[in-house]
Design a protein around this motif. Structure first.
Motif, PDB file in Angstrom:
ATOM      1  N   SER A 143       0.781  -1.110   0.031  1.00 52.85           N
ATOM      2  CA  SER A 143       0.003  -0.152   0.090  1.00 52.85           C
ATOM      3  C   SER A 143       0.873   1.388  -0.004  1.00 52.85           C
ATOM      4  CB  SER A 143      -0.813   0.038   1.109  1.00 52.85           C
ATOM      5  OG  SER A 143      -0.164   0.044   2.601  1.00 52.85           O
ATOM      6  N   LYS A 144       1.970   1.165   0.345  1.00 54.06           N
ATOM      7  CA  LYS A 144       2.928   2.409   0.518  1.00 54.06           C
ATOM      8  C   LYS A 144       4.071   2.759  -0.608  1.00 54.06           C
ATOM      9  CE  LYS A 144       1.860   3.994   4.456  1.00 54.06           C
ATOM     10  NZ  LYS A 144       1.501   5.254   4.906  1.00 54.06           N
ATOM     11  N   TRP A 145       4.303   1.313  -1.276  1.00 54.12           N
ATOM     12  CA  TRP A 145       5.475   1.201  -2.486  1.00 54.12           C
ATOM     13  C   TRP A 145       4.868   0.992  -3.569  1.00 54.12           C
ATOM     14  CZ3 TRP A 145      10.440   3.045  -1.568  1.00 54.12           C
ATOM     15  CH2 TRP A 145      10.931   3.305  -0.627  1.00 54.12           C
ATOM     16  N   LYS A 146       5.441   1.546  -4.671  1.00 57.08           N
ATOM     17  CA  LYS A 146       5.200   1.345  -6.159  1.00 57.08           C
ATOM     18  C   LYS A 146       6.523   1.415  -6.918  1.00 57.08           C
ATOM     19  CE  LYS A 146       1.903   2.512  -9.835  1.00 57.08           C
ATOM     20  NZ  LYS A 146       0.793   2.985 -10.243  1.00 57.08           N
ATOM     21  N   VAL A 171      11.612   3.484 -11.410  1.00 58.00           N
ATOM     22  CA  VAL A 171      11.193   4.328 -10.505  1.00 58.00           C
ATOM     23  C   VAL A 171      10.847   3.894  -9.245  1.00 58.00           C
ATOM     24  CG1 VAL A 171       9.614   6.370 -10.161  1.00 58.00           C
ATOM     25  CG2 VAL A 171      10.676   6.248 -12.536  1.00 58.00           C
ATOM     26  N   ALA A 172      10.981   4.405  -8.000  1.00 53.39           N
ATOM     27  CA  ALA A 172      10.355   3.953  -6.916  1.00 53.39           C
ATOM     28  C   ALA A 172       9.546   4.857  -6.244  1.00 53.39           C
ATOM     29  CB  ALA A 172      11.466   3.265  -5.973  1.00 53.39           C
ATOM     30  N   LYS A 173       8.403   4.847  -5.882  1.00 50.60           N
ATOM     31  CA  LYS A 173       7.449   5.606  -5.377  1.00 50.60           C
ATOM     32  C   LYS A 173       7.110   5.291  -3.930  1.00 50.60           C
ATOM     33  CE  LYS A 173       5.438   7.397  -9.506  1.00 50.60           C
ATOM     34  NZ  LYS A 173       4.036   7.543 -10.091  1.00 50.60           N
ATOM     35  N   TYR A 174       7.152   6.214  -2.919  1.00 50.68           N
ATOM     36  CA  TYR A 174       6.976   5.857  -1.550  1.00 50.68           C
ATOM     37  C   TYR A 174       5.608   6.698  -1.101  1.00 50.68           C
ATOM     38  CZ  TYR A 174       6.700   5.093   3.479  1.00 50.68           C
ATOM     39  OH  TYR A 174       6.362   4.904   4.865  1.00 50.68           O
ATOM     40  N   LYS A 175       4.496   6.245  -0.722  1.00 51.87           N
ATOM     41  CA  LYS A 175       3.399   7.137  -0.554  1.00 51.87           C
ATOM     42  C   LYS A 175       3.365   7.424   1.178  1.00 51.87           C
ATOM     43  CE  LYS A 175      -1.487   7.585  -1.034  1.00 51.87           C
ATOM     44  NZ  LYS A 175      -2.728   6.712  -1.482  1.00 51.87           N
TER      45      LYS A 175
END
Length: 182
Positions: A143-146, A171-175
């Motif tokens: 739910s936090k990492w994409k 690309v790494a995305k952290y919500k």
């Protein structure tokens, strides 16, 4: 006396930057959350500089660059499953660049000292044809990492010269919360 900061107070200098785009988009469903978009575009970009002595009838020296562009993008995108999103497509590009100059040409004079040479119009151009394809795959790790691995391939024909590029990305995305994503 004369102001030492004024270098040319009897000159007429002009600059123009113009951008024009006409873009159309057609979107249709491919089923589920997937969509197909077709986007043709046409544009003209112009950058010009000109200069003359004050009160002259027209520019004595000028330089202009004109880009005429036609492009087309076919794109398929959307959520492929609960954990995966896909964005892929093909891009086509045709660009003709024209270089224009109004300059004094002294190619055939033995000595140009003290001679006012009337300006001549000079034209040059370059043509580009390009095709590219890309694939972005969004992976929801939790739910936090994409993670978004991507690959883009481009091939251009520029004035008869082949150019090719491969552009891999990750690309790494952290919500962090509803407002911030890093």
């Amino acid at each position: 006396g004369k102001n030492p900061l004024v270098i040319m107070d009897d000159a007429d200098l002009n600059t123009a930057v113009k951008f024009f785009r006409l873009i159309a988009t057609y979107t249709r469903s491919l089923g589920g959350d997937m969509k197909l978009t077709l986007s043709p575009a046409w544009g003209r970009d112009t950058l010009s500089f000109s200069g003359a002595q004050a009160e002259a009838a027209g520019p004595f020296t000028s330089v202009g660059i004109v880009n005429n562009t036609m492009s087309y993008r076919l794109r398929a995108y959307g959520r492929a499953s609960k954990r995966f999103t896909v964005d892929t497509g093909i891009d086509l590009l045709s660009r003709v660049t024209r270089y224009e100059a109004l300059v004094p040409v002294d190619d055939n004079l033995i000595s140009t000292q003290g001679i006012d040479i009337p300006p001549s119009q000079v034209f040059r151009g370059a043509a580009t044809l390009g095709v590219g394809t890309y694939l972005d795959l969004g992976i929801d790790v939790n739910s936090k990492w994409k993670l978004v691995p991507s690959l883009r391939l481009d091939s251009y024909l520029i004035e008869g010269q082949d150019k090719f590029s491969i552009d891999p990305r990750l690309v790494a995305k952290y919500k962090y919360n509803k407002t911030f994503t890093f």
